[in-house]
Motif scaffolding. Structure first.
Motif, short mmCIF file in Angstrom:
data_model
loop_
_atom_site.label_atom_id
_atom_site.label_comp_id
_atom_site.label_asym_id
_atom_site.label_seq_id
_atom_site.Cartn_x
_atom_site.Cartn_y
_atom_site.Cartn_z
N ASP A 63 0.81 -1.22 0.00
CA ASP A 63 0.00 0.00 0.00
C ASP A 63 0.85 1.27 0.00
OD1 ASP A 63 -2.31 -1.47 -0.02
OD2 ASP A 63 -2.59 -1.41 2.16
N ASN A 64 2.06 1.20 0.53
CA ASN A 64 2.89 2.41 0.66
C ASN A 64 4.28 2.26 0.04
OD1 ASN A 64 1.05 4.06 2.23
ND2 ASN A 64 1.40 2.58 3.89
N GLU A 65 4.54 1.16 -0.66
CA GLU A 65 5.87 0.95 -1.22
C GLU A 65 5.78 0.82 -2.74
OE1 GLU A 65 8.45 -1.69 1.74
OE2 GLU A 65 6.48 -2.57 1.32
N ILE A 66 6.78 1.40 -3.39
CA ILE A 66 6.78 1.38 -4.85
C ILE A 66 8.19 1.14 -5.37
CG2 ILE A 66 7.07 3.90 -5.07
CD1 ILE A 66 5.17 3.73 -7.50
N LEU A 67 8.31 0.29 -6.38
CA LEU A 67 9.54 0.09 -7.14
C LEU A 67 9.36 0.79 -8.48
CD1 LEU A 67 10.27 -3.72 -6.58
CD2 LEU A 67 11.56 -1.81 -5.60
N TYR A 68 10.40 1.46 -8.96
CA TYR A 68 10.23 2.17 -10.23
C TYR A 68 11.57 2.40 -10.92
CZ TYR A 68 11.60 6.43 -7.64
OH TYR A 68 12.26 7.36 -6.90
N THR A 69 11.47 2.75 -12.19
CA THR A 69 12.65 3.11 -12.98
C THR A 69 12.53 4.57 -13.38
OG1 THR A 69 11.52 2.37 -14.99
CG2 THR A 69 12.98 0.79 -13.90
N LEU A 89 14.99 8.04 -15.47
CA LEU A 89 16.12 8.36 -16.33
C LEU A 89 17.44 8.37 -15.56
CD1 LEU A 89 14.66 11.11 -18.69
CD2 LEU A 89 14.84 8.65 -19.04
N ASN A 90 17.37 8.28 -14.24
CA ASN A 90 18.59 8.19 -13.43
C ASN A 90 19.21 6.80 -13.46
OD1 ASN A 90 18.36 10.87 -12.58
ND2 ASN A 90 17.00 10.32 -10.89
N LYS A 91 18.60 5.88 -14.18
CA LYS A 91 19.08 4.51 -14.39
C LYS A 91 19.02 3.71 -13.09
CE LYS A 91 22.02 5.58 -18.35
NZ LYS A 91 23.38 5.46 -18.95
N GLY A 92 18.93 2.42 -13.24
CA GLY A 92 18.83 1.54 -12.10
C GLY A 92 17.39 1.34 -11.65
N LEU A 93 17.21 0.49 -10.64
CA LEU A 93 15.90 0.24 -10.04
C LEU A 93 15.83 0.96 -8.70
CD1 LEU A 93 13.20 -1.39 -10.34
CD2 LEU A 93 14.25 -3.06 -8.79
N TRP A 94 14.74 1.71 -8.46
CA TRP A 94 14.61 2.55 -7.29
C TRP A 94 13.43 2.09 -6.42
CZ3 TRP A 94 18.01 6.65 -6.31
CH2 TRP A 94 18.92 6.89 -7.33
N TYR A 95 13.55 2.40 -5.12
CA TYR A 95 12.52 2.05 -4.14
C TYR A 95 12.15 3.29 -3.34
CZ TYR A 95 10.69 0.47 0.40
OH TYR A 95 9.95 0.32 1.55
N LYS A 96 10.84 3.45 -3.06
CA LYS A 96 10.41 4.57 -2.25
C LYS A 96 9.26 4.14 -1.34
CE LYS A 96 8.95 9.42 -2.44
NZ LYS A 96 8.61 10.57 -3.29
N ASN A 97 9.36 4.54 -0.06
CA ASN A 97 8.28 4.35 0.90
C ASN A 97 7.43 5.61 0.89
OD1 ASN A 97 6.63 4.14 3.23
ND2 ASN A 97 8.09 2.72 4.17
N LEU A 98 6.22 5.49 0.40
CA LEU A 98 5.36 6.66 0.22
C LEU A 98 4.85 7.22 1.53
CD1 LEU A 98 3.28 5.35 -2.82
CD2 LEU A 98 5.29 6.83 -2.86
N ALA A 99 4.90 6.40 2.60
CA ALA A 99 4.41 6.87 3.91
C ALA A 99 5.46 7.64 4.67
CB ALA A 99 3.92 5.68 4.74
N GLY A 100 6.72 7.43 4.37
CA GLY A 100 7.79 8.10 5.11
C GLY A 100 8.25 9.37 4.43
N ASN A 101 9.19 10.04 5.08
CA ASN A 101 9.75 11.28 4.52
C ASN A 101 11.10 11.06 3.85
OD1 ASN A 101 7.60 12.87 5.51
ND2 ASN A 101 8.53 12.92 7.57
N SER A 102 11.59 9.84 3.91
CA SER A 102 12.90 9.57 3.30
C SER A 102 12.78 9.58 1.78
CB SER A 102 13.42 8.22 3.78
OG SER A 102 12.52 7.19 3.44
N GLY A 103 13.86 9.88 1.13
CA GLY A 103 13.87 9.93 -0.32
C GLY A 103 13.95 8.54 -0.93
N ALA A 104 14.09 8.50 -2.23
CA ALA A 104 14.18 7.24 -2.95
C ALA A 104 15.54 6.59 -2.70
CB ALA A 104 13.97 7.47 -4.44
#
Length: 711
Positions: free
Chosen positions: A597-603, A605-620
């Motif tokens: 519900d609050n986590e996303i994996l995405y690509t 143009l910065n290349k690589g695979l990225w992770y972000k917790n949408l509920a927190g304030n931390s960056g990708a």
């Protein structure tokens, strides 16, 4: 096959003797005689399913080589004509691995009586004295003769002046692909790009006066050289050299006699197709370029007589609503034919005055232009289009905007020799199949074809809930949505959109499918949702004009998609039952999957695979670095595992990453182009297989078209 009896299919009247059809009160439309013969035979045998072999035998007298391609071309054109006036479904049904069936009952006109066969002569006649035969009045004879001459004139006038009267002359037939022909002004030489099966590409030069002599290699490097153009003097060849490793691009002048290169100016290191042309006076070199910070690429002019000056932008720069792509100077140097792309579903030709920039639309309703060239006399433009990976060529009269279908399958990137008027093109047919790869084998085996035919299948997505695969197929002439079982059986067409559909994605419950397609006017793109049970289609309510491939939120209440906005391009969440939306990322994300519900994996143009917790304030956070994860779209997350395609210089690898153990492994190494570029991966969990679109490496060759219209 003798064809002479007219018939009707609904409001469409088929006139075999005139090689034409007439729809309701519209004017007659000419078709190639072979198209009419195919339709006539399907109608004559209605409602029987006609095997392909039978049609080829009847219409092409068993010539399999010509008939195979000719029949596919005929069915495509007939569907284009008939489906436009058929309210319910298709006019011609494809029966997989068998043949075709007409779905509309024909209504036959009164048969035209055929003349009796006789061998009458005065010496053998025993019943009638020739001197006693009644004589027809002279006026009646003259009227009959005039009528016959008029009908003959109409028939000849309506005959298509396309492929049946044209001659195709092969120029290259090497392994790999030969692309983007550039004939010298006198037509003696043709420069082109040759991509070898190993993946290297360089420019080559073919001497047409010595056809048996191997082509001469012009460039020797690991960079890529594609489109090229000759100076009208015939002394120089101009091209762009793009080096992906160094991320550089240069516009190069090659002195043909001395084989000496000169770098003229820089070009953008992004964009893919480096279109190029030169003005008739050899003073201006035009190329597709961009400057840092510009919204999009455009046409730039470089002054060949004042090489110290920077190239000047000719195209619109801001708030344009389109971007210029390909272009060609008119022979008189007063105008520029330009292809303008509104979105990935809308690209058309315009004529732009070089002095006033006044513009005139030349085409409408096209999706993708793949090459334009002026005939030296300036009356005709030859251009090629691509819709649903089907390429076609046209001859356009720029004075009255009438156009003629050339009728060559795979026709693209035409180029006239400026002085001789000889026309060259490259012929290439794209074909994609669905293939599966077994993950539970002790020893990795090659992917296994699941769905393959003369048509193309793309973007599969499997629902473990419904047990079905959704994908797009171009067998109707458009990429429409289709369903199939996990083994590829029981195929079913879901849509009759008659527009190109891309990127279908199952909801988690397996009851809905999200997809991307143009709006009815093809001026914008939209996200759509199809209810599988009712076949009802609804559009997401949002103010954006462009979207990327969709995914679903874990509870199926929203669609996730990347869209361009004022500050770049990022992932947004769109509620399906309202017009509300929410931005999820701010770093140029292109494709994402919500794993909770609050986590996303995405690509991005910065290349690589990225992770972000949408509920927190931390960056990708980066999960897999770009030197390993080097794609944007060909990946699939399933229960803590990630499967993705890794592209190498001469191969592709299917990779697996275990998030719990942080372990990376190579599943199999495959030839280049095995995976369709930008394609998707999906998991058939019950069979522990990965499903994806596999491309068949096309054989592209340079050919010359001798057409009577240009003689």
């Amino acid at each position: 096959m003798k064809v002479n009896q007219a018939f009707s299919l609904g409001c469409c009247h088929v006139l075999p003797l005139e090689s034409a059809i007439k729809i309701a009160e519209q004017e007659k439309q000419s078709l190639q005689p072979k198209f009419i013969e195919v339709l006539h035979y399907l109608a004559r045998e209605y409602p029987r399913v006609i095997p392909r072999e039978e049609l080829i035998n009847q219409v092409w007298d068993g010539n399999d080589y010509v008939g195979e391609k000719g029949l596919t071309n005929a069915i495509w054109h007939l569907r284009q004509k008939l489906n436009a006036v058929i309210e319910d479904g298709e006019a011609i049904e494809t029966i997989r691995k068998v043949g075709y069936r007409l779905l509309i009952q024909p209504q036959w006109n009164k048969a035209v009586p055929e003349p009796a066969e006789t061998s009458f002569s005065p010496a053998t006649d025993t019943g009638i004295n020739l001197a006693q035969k009644p004589k027809l009045p002279l006026t009646r004879i003259l009227l009959s003769l005039c009528l016959l001459l008029t009908l003959a004139g109409i028939y000849l006038f309506n005959q298509p002046r396309g492929l049946p009267q044209a001659k195709i002359i092969p120029v290259t037939k090497d392994p790999g692909t030969e692309l983007f022909p550039a004939p010298s002004p006198d037509g003696r030489y043709v420069a082109y790009q040759w991509r070898t099966p190993s993946g290297t590409s360089n420019l080559y030069l073919k001497d047409l006066q010595h056809g048996k002599v191997a082509a001469k290699q012009l460039t020797f490097d690991s960079a890529s050289e594609g489109h090229s153009v000759w100076s009208h003097s015939g002394n120089y060849l101009y091209f762009a050299r793009y080096n992906s490793k160094q991320e550089t691009c240069d516009i190069v002048q090659l002195d043909i006699a001395l084989n000496q290169e000169t770098n003229l100016t820089a070009c953008p290191a992004t964009g893919g197709y480096y279109y190029m042309d030169i003005s008739p006076d050899d003073k201006t070199l035009a190329f597709r370029g961009s400057e840092p910070g510009e919204e999009h690429s455009g046409i730039y002019f470089f002054d060949l007589k004042n090489r110290g000056q920077k190239p000047k932008r000719f195209s619109c720069l801001q708030n344009c609503g389109y971007k210029d792509r390909d272009f060609a100077f008119s022979p008189d140097g007063r105008s520029l034919a330009v292809t303008r792309r509104v979105n990935r579903f809308n690209e058309n030709l315009y004529l732009v005055d070089l002095t006033t920039k006044a513009e005139k639309p030349l085409t409408t309703g096209e999706e993708d232009i793949v090459g334009i060239s002026w005939h030296p006399q300036g009356q005709y433009l030859v251009y090629a289009t691509q819709r649903a990976d089907i390429r076609r060529g046209f001859i356009l009269d720029v004075n009255n905007l009438s156009k003629q279908d050339i009728g060559i399958e795979g026709f693209s990137y035409p180029a006239f020799a400026k002085q001789s008027g000889a026309l060259y093109y490259h012929q290439r047919k794209e074909n994609y199949q669905l293939a599966s790869f077994a993950l539970n084998m002790d020893v990795a085996t090659s992917p296994f074809p699941l769905l393959q035919s003369e048509f193309s299948y793309l973007y599969p997505d499997y629902s473990n809930t419904s047990g079905q695969i959704v994908y797009v197929s171009n067998e109707s002439g458009f990429y429409e949505l289709w369903l199939a079982d996990a083994d590829g059986q029981h195929r079913q067409q879901l849509t009759q959109f008659k527009r190109t559909i891309r990127y279908p994605a199952w909801s988690h419950r397996g009851d809905k499918i999200a997809f991307l397609a143009p709006t009815p006017d093809e001026q914008k793109e939209s996200l759509y949702i199809l209810d599988v049970a009712t076949h009802k289609i609804t559009a997401i309510k949002a103010p954006f004009s462009r979207y990327n491939r969709p995914g679903w939120s874990p509870d199926d209440s929203a669609i996730i998609s990347s869209v361009p906005h004022d500050n770049g391009q990022d992932l947004f969440r769109f509620a399906i039952d309202s017009s509300s939306y929410q931005q999820l990322t701010n770093d140029g994300a292109r494709y994402g999957v919500m794993i909770s519900d609050n986590e996303i994996l995405y690509t991005s143009l910065n290349k690589g695979l990225w992770y972000k917790n949408l509920a927190g304030n931390s960056g990708a956070q980066i999960k897999i670095p770009g030197n390993i994860f080097n794609g944007l779209y060909s990946w699939h997350y399933f229960q803590g595992s990630l499967y993705f395609k890794k592209s190498l210089s001469k191969a592709q690898q299917l990779m697996h990453y275990d998030f719990a153990n942080k372990q990376l492994s190579t599943l199999i190494r495959l030839p280049r182009k095995t995976f369709q570029g930008g394609g998707s991966l999906t998991m058939l969990a019950s069979e522990h297989k990965l499903l994806f679109s596999s491309s068949r490496s096309p054989q592209a060759d340079i050919k010359q078209l001798a057409h009577p219209l240009f003689n």
